[in-house]
Scaffold this active site. Structure first.
Site, PDB file in Angstrom:
ATOM      1  CG  HIS A 158      -1.681  -1.302   1.382  1.00  0.00           C
ATOM      2  ND1 HIS A 158      -1.251  -2.274   2.242  1.00  0.00           N
ATOM      3  CD2 HIS A 158      -2.778  -1.797   0.749  1.00  0.00           C
ATOM      4  CE1 HIS A 158      -2.057  -3.331   2.157  1.00  0.00           C
ATOM      5  NE2 HIS A 158      -2.981  -3.063   1.263  1.00  0.00           N
TER       6      HIS A 158
HETATM    7  S1  FES Z   1       1.637  -0.447   3.409  1.00  0.00           S
HETATM    8 FE1  FES Z   1       0.115  -1.917   3.769  1.00  0.00          FE
HETATM    9  S2  FES Z   1       1.206  -3.648   4.409  1.00  0.00           S
HETATM   10 FE2  FES Z   1       2.746  -2.133   4.118  1.00  0.00          FE
END
Ligand code: FES
Length: 199
Positions: A158
């Site tokens: 993410h």
């Molecule tokens: S940013 Fe979501 S698991 Fe690392």
């Protein structure tokens, strides 16, 4: 087994693999642990592990397994260390005060988050949903990173970013810095992970 079931199980495996990131197949949690021998099971449960860092050159990283998790040891260069104090304003918790994910040991609550300035020791698991961030040690503009990137880690799941001390940047999904495990140096070239002077 129907086509539907095959597709569904493949999809699960693909998602699990991509989220494991740099952890690699050796750290794929459940099936791997299930095949451990008793001594390996004890190790996964918490025994300390030793690491020989004599071959680690400036700018390199090695990984050891502790409690079934990847622990990264990075030998930072002078240039990488020099950037750390300049990043504080862009970081969510520059002084490692947060304790929600994992409290940073006192000996690592400093600008370098480490006992010895040169060596970073962190658990390579993102504090958001547990993916393993990728090494992005080369500074400068590149995909998924800001133009003023100074080197660090990028979580592919993410987009959380961490500096060369494992400190998370502001406004990212990851709520906390990368965990510093208990550790101590046994000599200049050997350290033990999972134990410190207080243990
Ligand atoms: S940013 Fe979501 S698991 Fe690392």
């Amino acid at each position: 087994m129907s086509d539907q079931q095959i597709d569904s199980s493949k999809r699960t495996w693909i998602i699990a693999s991509s989220c494991a990131g740099a952890v690699g197949t050796g750290f794929a949690a459940v099936p791997f642990v299930a095949s451990f021998q008793p001594s390996e099971r004890a190790r996964a449960a918490g025994a300390a592990v030793e690491a020989d860092i004599s071959g680690l050159k400036p700018g390199e990283k090695m990984t050891v397994e502790w409690r079934g998790k990847p622990v990264w040891i990075v030998r930072r260069t002078e240039a990488q260390l020099a950037e750390l104090p300049k990043l504080d304003k862009a970081l969510a918790d520059p002084n490692s005060k947060r304790t929600n994910f994992a409290e940073t040991p006192e000996y690592a609550r400093n600008e370098w988050r480490s006992i010895k300035k040169e060596y970073l020791v962190v658990v390579g698991i993102c504090s958001h949903l547990g993916c393993s961030p990728s090494d992005k040690f080369v500074p400068g503009p590149q995909p998924s990173l800001p133009n003023d990137w100074e080197g660090g880690f990028l979580c592919p799941c993410h987009g959380s970013t961490f500096d060369m001390a494992g400190r998370v940047f502001k406004d990212k999904p990851a709520p906390d810095n990368l965990e510093v495990p208990p550790y101590m140096f046994l000599s200049d070239t050997r350290l033990i992970i999972g134990e410190d002077k207080k243990a």
